[in-house]
Design an enzyme around this catalytic site. Structure first.
Site, PDB file in Angstrom:
ATOM      1  CE1 TYR A  22      41.489  44.028  41.089  1.00  0.00           C
ATOM      2  CE2 TYR A  22      43.550  43.268  42.058  1.00  0.00           C
ATOM      3  CZ  TYR A  22      42.314  43.876  42.192  1.00  0.00           C
ATOM      4  OH  TYR A  22      41.902  44.342  43.421  1.00  0.00           O
ATOM      5  CB  CYS A  23      42.090  46.769  35.310  1.00  0.00           C
ATOM      6  SG  CYS A  23      42.322  46.054  33.659  1.00  0.00           S
ATOM      7  CB  THR A  24      37.063  46.730  34.776  1.00  0.00           C
ATOM      8  OG1 THR A  24      37.122  47.717  35.794  1.00  0.00           O
ATOM      9  CG2 THR A  24      35.621  46.285  34.576  1.00  0.00           C
TER      10      THR A  24
END
Length: 350
Positions: free
Chosen positions: A199-201
């Site tokens: 996951y990331c922003t």
């Protein structure tokens, strides 16, 4: 021919934005798709965006588009329609709407053509960026978080992870995405038989990272659709527990969006609980670090006594000292000891 770049000073633009009465909406989006002529596409989009009073930062490359922008609320639907009809590849594109928004995230439009829309450092002609992992929606994310066979991987920089992350997520300690990719492969070898959730922003980094992991032999790979922003929004809408702890760092004037009430980081100067990033007020430093209100008052918004003293000098002397000084993107990294015990300016050679 119309002017296709800004010619007004930053100070003037910022003052104009702050004086605006109409609310703005902060939006981020990305799309990996082939752009034959990034410069031509950039110029055409610039005219569309400026006509709608869009501010923000947009990168284009042969591999696609990456944008973080703010749009006047009265023009959001028009913006959406014009974006969707600009290119068939953008029709129906997911737009991530900010979770916390004061409308003051950007004050100028900057659109640049780059080699990549996210700097990955990948130089492997056999890499297929389209062979990505499977998407996870909010409800599925919560199920995976309770699965002992799943490992959550945070594909953001160390300073983003420091202020907020998913429960028990593994940090890949690095200053940049390009540093993270090889580290992720190395660190996850022992978990090769596990379910890898990245996951990331907003989704752009973890999407490419999922393809990189599959390229390196990992078969069970997922990534969170729309990243933290979309997850938190959908979880709240659906009445699901929000399992992200702390604050979501964002790359604009807001510096972060509150996801949960927990404050999991600490002031880099006194150690008090705090998760508010700032840049050192001394323009000759501009270090990104975490500072509590008490230390902000004590150090006048600076990262050290040295910067406080320099900030108090006449402007002409400050400019003289800044001349020729290396002043790139400097970030306080506790794990690598980028600063000494007095929090002075880090060595630019590191």
């Amino acid at each position: 021919m119309p002017v296709l770049h800004n010619r007004i000073s930053n100070d003037e633009l910022k003052a104009k934005m702050l004086a605006e009465s109409e609310p703005r909406t902060t939006i981020s989006f990305y799309k990996y798709f082939t752009i034959a002529s990034p410069q031509q596409t950039r110029d055409a989009l610039y005219q569309v965006f400026t006509a709608l009073d869009v501010f923000g930062r947009v990168y284009l490359a042969h591999e696609g588009i990456n944008a973080q922008i703010s749009v006047p609320q009265s023009k959001v639907e028009t913006f959406r329609q014009q974006l969707y009809t600009f290119d068939p590849a953008l029709d129906g594109l997911r737009l991530n709407i900010a979770l916390e928004d004061d409308g003051k995230s950007f004050w100028v439009l900057r659109m640049k053509v780059r080699d990549r829309i996210v700097a990955d450092g990948i130089d492997d002609p056999s890499f297929d960026a389209s062979n990505v992992g499977d998407y996870l929606k909010a409800a599925d994310v919560n199920v995976m978080l309770d699965d002992p066979d799943a490992v959550f991987i945070d594909m953001r920089n160390h300073y983003e992870y420091e202020v907020g992350h998913f429960e028990n997520a593994l940090e890949i300690p690095a200053d940049t995405f390009r540093e993270q990719l090889p580290k992720a492969v190395e660190m996850l070898r022992e978990h090769a038989d596990k379910k890898i959730v990245m996951y990331c922003t907003g989704g752009i980094r973890c999407e490419k990272a999922s393809a990189w992991m599959k390229h390196n032999g990992f078969n069970k790979v997922w990534h969170i659709e729309g990243g933290i922003i979309e997850y938190a929004r959908r979880a709240r809408e659906q009445g699901l527990p929000v399992r992200f702890i702390g604050k979501n760092f964002v790359f604009d004037e807001r510096m972060g969006e509150r996801i949960s009430d927990e404050v999991i980081a600490h002031c880099h100067q006194c150690g008090a609980p705090c998760d508010s990033h700032t840049n050192c007020k001394n323009d000759g430093c501009h270090l990104l670090f975490i500072q509590c209100p008490q230390c902000a008052s004590k150090f006048n918004g600076c990262c050290s006594e040295q910067c406080c003293e320099e900030l108090a000098l006449p402007e002409e002397e400050q400019r003289r000292r800044r001349a020729g000084r290396e002043n790139g993107n400097k970030i306080f990294n506790k794990s690598r000891g980028r600063l000494n015990s007095k929090l002075s300016i880090p060595d630019p050679a590191e």
